[in-house]
Structures are given as C-alpha cells and as structure tokens.
Write an enzyme that holds these catalytic residues in place. Sequence first.
Site, PDB file in Angstrom:
ATOM      1  N   GLY A  28      -7.033  -9.162  -0.159  1.00  0.00           N
ATOM      2  CA  GLY A  28      -7.734 -10.185  -0.962  1.00  0.00           C
ATOM      3  C   GLY A  28      -7.120 -10.451  -2.325  1.00  0.00           C
ATOM      4  N   ILE A  29      -6.903  -9.400  -3.108  1.00  0.00           N
ATOM      5  CA  ILE A  29      -6.347  -9.581  -4.459  1.00  0.00           C
ATOM      6  C   ILE A  29      -4.833  -9.815  -4.376  1.00  0.00           C
ATOM      7  CG2 ILE A  29      -5.996  -8.457  -6.697  1.00  0.00           C
ATOM      8  CD1 ILE A  29      -8.587  -6.760  -5.983  1.00  0.00           C
ATOM      9  N   GLY A  30      -4.154  -9.011  -3.571  1.00  0.00           N
ATOM     10  CA  GLY A  30      -2.696  -9.120  -3.454  1.00  0.00           C
ATOM     11  C   GLY A  30      -2.262 -10.494  -2.971  1.00  0.00           C
ATOM     12  N   ASN A  72     -14.572  -4.404  15.520  1.00  0.00           N
ATOM     13  CA  ASN A  72     -14.578  -3.520  14.348  1.00  0.00           C
ATOM     14  C   ASN A  72     -16.044  -3.223  14.046  1.00  0.00           C
ATOM     15  OD1 ASN A  72     -14.414  -2.276  11.881  1.00  0.00           O
ATOM     16  ND2 ASN A  72     -13.087  -3.833  10.947  1.00  0.00           N
ATOM     17  N   ASN A 124      -4.168 -13.352  -3.174  1.00  0.00           N
ATOM     18  CA  ASN A 124      -4.790 -14.513  -3.838  1.00  0.00           C
ATOM     19  C   ASN A 124      -4.779 -14.533  -5.352  1.00  0.00           C
ATOM     20  OD1 ASN A 124      -5.813 -15.845  -1.387  1.00  0.00           O
ATOM     21  ND2 ASN A 124      -7.000 -13.953  -1.182  1.00  0.00           N
ATOM     22  N   ARG A 148     -14.781   2.079  -6.645  1.00  0.00           N
ATOM     23  CA  ARG A 148     -14.310   3.465  -6.614  1.00  0.00           C
ATOM     24  C   ARG A 148     -13.336   3.722  -7.766  1.00  0.00           C
ATOM     25  NH1 ARG A 148     -12.537   3.373  -0.436  1.00  0.00           N
ATOM     26  NH2 ARG A 148     -13.066   1.178  -0.599  1.00  0.00           N
ATOM     27  N   MET A 168     -12.926  -9.072  -8.001  1.00  0.00           N
ATOM     28  CA  MET A 168     -11.802  -9.407  -8.885  1.00  0.00           C
ATOM     29  C   MET A 168     -11.912 -10.836  -9.429  1.00  0.00           C
ATOM     30  SD  MET A 168      -9.136  -8.492 -10.432  1.00  0.00           S
ATOM     31  CE  MET A 168      -8.316  -7.025  -9.848  1.00  0.00           C
ATOM     32  N   ARG A 181     -11.236  -0.697  16.330  1.00  0.00           N
ATOM     33  CA  ARG A 181     -10.722  -0.058  15.117  1.00  0.00           C
ATOM     34  C   ARG A 181     -11.462   1.268  14.919  1.00  0.00           C
ATOM     35  NH1 ARG A 181     -12.585  -0.947   9.148  1.00  0.00           N
ATOM     36  NH2 ARG A 181     -10.938   0.191   8.082  1.00  0.00           N
ATOM     37  N   HIS A 192      -5.933   2.356   5.567  1.00  0.00           N
ATOM     38  CA  HIS A 192      -5.329   1.006   5.622  1.00  0.00           C
ATOM     39  C   HIS A 192      -3.997   1.013   6.378  1.00  0.00           C
ATOM     40  CE1 HIS A 192      -7.736   0.350   1.731  1.00  0.00           C
ATOM     41  NE2 HIS A 192      -8.294  -0.445   2.642  1.00  0.00           N
ATOM     42  N   GLU A 233      -5.227  -7.189  10.228  1.00  0.00           N
ATOM     43  CA  GLU A 233      -5.476  -5.931  10.950  1.00  0.00           C
ATOM     44  C   GLU A 233      -5.915  -6.192  12.392  1.00  0.00           C
ATOM     45  OE1 GLU A 233      -7.916  -4.901   7.532  1.00  0.00           O
ATOM     46  OE2 GLU A 233      -7.139  -2.850   7.653  1.00  0.00           O
TER      47      GLU A 233
HETATM   48  P1  AMP Z   1     -10.531  -7.722   0.685  1.00  0.00           P
HETATM   49  O1  AMP Z   1     -11.181  -6.372   0.629  1.00  0.00           O
HETATM   50  O2  AMP Z   1      -9.125  -7.673   1.181  1.00  0.00           O
HETATM   51  O3  AMP Z   1     -11.374  -8.766   1.385  1.00  0.00           O
HETATM   52  O4  AMP Z   1     -10.422  -8.239  -0.836  1.00  0.00           O
HETATM   53  C1  AMP Z   1     -11.550  -8.468  -1.629  1.00  0.00           C
HETATM   54  C2  AMP Z   1     -11.107  -8.651  -3.076  1.00  0.00           C
HETATM   55  O5  AMP Z   1     -10.207  -9.769  -3.150  1.00  0.00           O
HETATM   56  C3  AMP Z   1     -12.259  -8.959  -4.029  1.00  0.00           C
HETATM   57  O6  AMP Z   1     -12.118  -8.224  -5.224  1.00  0.00           O
HETATM   58  C4  AMP Z   1     -12.058 -10.430  -4.316  1.00  0.00           C
HETATM   59  O7  AMP Z   1     -12.554 -10.810  -5.573  1.00  0.00           O
HETATM   60  C5  AMP Z   1     -10.558 -10.549  -4.277  1.00  0.00           C
HETATM   61  N1  AMP Z   1     -10.141 -11.942  -4.160  1.00  0.00           N
HETATM   62  C6  AMP Z   1     -10.315 -12.780  -3.108  1.00  0.00           C
HETATM   63  N2  AMP Z   1      -9.847 -14.027  -3.422  1.00  0.00           N
HETATM   64  C7  AMP Z   1      -9.377 -13.947  -4.705  1.00  0.00           C
HETATM   65  C8  AMP Z   1      -8.783 -14.881  -5.610  1.00  0.00           C
HETATM   66  N3  AMP Z   1      -8.574 -16.155  -5.267  1.00  0.00           N
HETATM   67  N4  AMP Z   1      -8.422 -14.435  -6.846  1.00  0.00           N
HETATM   68  C9  AMP Z   1      -8.631 -13.160  -7.215  1.00  0.00           C
HETATM   69  N5  AMP Z   1      -9.192 -12.225  -6.399  1.00  0.00           N
HETATM   70  C10 AMP Z   1      -9.552 -12.616  -5.175  1.00  0.00           C
END
Ligand code: AMP
Length: 409
Positions: free
Chosen positions: A336-338, A13, A340, A246, A289, A96, A185, A389
């Site tokens: 990440g957010i979904g 990537n 965690n 964004r 987040m 990718r 995505h 991915e």
């Molecule tokens: P990604 O782009 O998929 O790597 O996701 C990044 C986002 O996931 C960022 O906003 C992180 O703060 C959020 N994130 C990762 N771990 C957690 C967590 N344990 N709780 C809340 N947000 C998280």
Amino acid sequence: MLAECSPVILVINCGSSTLKYQLYTTDLKVVTAKGLISKIGEDGSRVEHAAHGSKHVRVMPVPDHHTAFTAMIDRLIDPEVGVIKDISEVTAVGHRAVHGADTFVKSSVINDEVIAKLEECVPLAPLHNPPNLVGIVEARKLLPDVPQVVVFDTAFHQTMPEYAHVYALPYELYSEHRIRRYGFHGTSCRFVNQRAADMLGRPVDELKMVICHLGNGVTIDAIENGRSVDTSIGFATFSGVMMGTRSGDVDPGLIFYLNKQLGMSLGDIEAMLYKRSGLLGVSGISNDMREVEERAEGGCERCELALEMFAYMTRKYIGSYAAALGGLDALVFTAGIGENSPSMRARICEKLGFLGIAIDSDANEAPGDDGRISTRASRTAAMVVPTDEEKMIAIDTLRLTEKARAAAA
Ligand code: AMP
C-alpha cells in the site's frame, strides 16, 4: 451473465473474522470474481462480491466460517452475479497460511499429514493459523474431491542462513523450542522478487535485491539470487520498521521497565506494542499513512515526526541489508505505502546516493510499466512493483496440482 472463460482456481485467505476469495482462469490471466466476507461471527456481517465489472454487497448474518463458505459458493454460482454454473467447475483450491514454522520450506498439497503438521505450528501463530486451518477444513468439506494447496508466508524465508535466523539467546531455545527468526510476507516478497527481475530483464538468480514491503505491516527483505537471506520481521510480527499500529524494533529492556516501574501488565504491554504504537502511537492521529501524510502537510508536528521515523527506520534497514548482501542491484518498493506514496519513497531514498541510487522525481511521481523510479544513470535500480499475493498462491496451486496429477497419471 456467465463469464466466457472457465474459472478453475479458487484462492482463499481465511482470517479470524474474514474470508477473502478470488477465482482465476486456467491461464491465471483473469480474476473472474473476488470477494470479502467480513465480521464473521459478529454483528453487521457483510458479503462483498465483485464480478462482471460490478460489486454486490449484502448485509446478512454470517455466524461462523461454515456459513461464510456457503455464502461464497452461493455468490460464485448465483445465476446473476456468479461466474460458474456449478462449484464442481473449481478444479483446485489454494489457501494462504501465515506460519509454517521450519516444517514447511515450500508450498504443499494438502493431505491429513499436512494438516496435522500445520496444527503443530499453531502455538507459533495462535491468532493467525487457527482461522487458516478452519478455512482449509471447511473447503475440504465442501469440495472433498478437489485438490488443495497451502502456501505459507514464512516459507520463502526458510533459506536464511543460520547466522541470520538464530537469535543470540541460550541455544536450547532454538534447538528445543524453535525460537528463531522466521519472517513474514514471504509470499509477497517471492512474487515481487520474480516480477522485478522480469521487469529488469535479468535472471532472478543473478540479483541482489532489497524489497520494502510497506503496508499496514512492514517487511524489509534482503534477497540474493532469488533466496531470502535476511528479513526484518522475526519471531512474532512486530520487529523491524514501525508499522500502522506496531512499534517495530524497540529495546526489549523497556518491557521490564514498563512492567516494574509503570506497573503495566504483560498483556497491557503486548496490546500497546501491537495495537497502539507505530504510526498511530507517534502521530496520535491514525495508523493510516494517507491520513498521517495529509495531517503532516497541514502542520501536525507529530505526524511529521512519524513520517521521518518511518523513512529513517526503513533507510537504516536498506543500508544494513545492502551490507549483508555485499552490494545491491535493485531496491524495490511494494504494498500500500510502497506502491502509492511517492513522497515516502523520496524521503526513504534521500540519503541512498552512496548505494548508487538516484531517484528521478518525475518517474517517482508516476512510475511507468518498467516500474523504474531511478534515473538512467543510477547504478542501482529503484523500482515500484505491485505485489499480488493471491496470484502467487494461484501460481503455486496450479503448479503443484498439475504435478500431482501428472504423477498420478
Ligand atoms: P496494505 O497493508 O498493503 O493494504 O497497505 C495499507 C497502507 O497503505 C495504509 O497505511 C494506507 O494508508 C497506505 N496507502 C494506501 N494508498 C496510499 C496512498 N495513495 N498514499 C499513501 N499511503 C497509502
């Protein structure tokens, strides 16, 4: 120190200043090595390489992508930290690519014609496609006899019907200039769609699903019978739900207002919408987040507002996509957010009872192997499904290169 199973698929990537790589075994069950080369062409370049259960970091000059590729290969064949004896053990490479426009409806084995067509897509993704192409060119130089495959973020969404992907603009912009909803995505959504169906034990082609890819970038995707039918990110990469930096959906009229009344240049407005909006813009604290959630807990009102807005925008898309699908079998959270943030998932699902979604708060805190976060009685399944991915790219690479080999035999 060499790994026992022989790794064969290299997934790459390549971004403008980064090179990420993963090496998979033939059965795609094991990632034997992975790495990240960052700050290519900048001060403080780093080569991070993980293998044999440990991580190795080297700070070294990486002035260009060619040096980055050489550094990656050095790591992979290093007698101490490497996992192969010789780079000839790599039997296929998967890349990718962000934008395949309407030219690429699926992943493709790379040849000169594919590269030429990919170059034609550059104006649609001027920041992303050029480094993707550099990665392909470098990999072909270093591994000229190894078949290579390119997997597009946009390809999965090419199944969207015309009424969902044409904008209500003068039609010539669509027919002559390819201005339309493309979606991103897609590689993540395709992986998660299949995985969620497997976890539910139901055929993917019988399911109406909304996937919430909630990471730094956010995509909400409506999928019917394994085909993407609508998606929240459109032509560029900022429509839909607010993201880390964004804005997500805003009234385009504000661009004229900012330009004419506040004297902002188009460049200033573009930078603001892409880099200073979203979670960062509203909270004034962070695009991350975790940090916004922590500060909201500590009483930061603008952080709390950012969280409410994020949940509200996501929920609105889920509702509208359930209407677009005419029903919903599964709501799936990923990225990440979904994956965690149980509290964000709970906020989003708060008012979704009308869709037959009832969240089990214990399962939401710690989803089990089946990914379920909804109660047993919930008519619609709500789930957490980790995205991968790179694995999707490896799967396509293996499938297409085996097909090409079989055809040549
Ligand atoms: P990604 O782009 O998929 O790597 O996701 C990044 C986002 O996931 C960022 O906003 C992180 O703060 C959020 N994130 C990762 N771990 C957690 C967590 N344990 N709780 C809340 N947000 C998280």
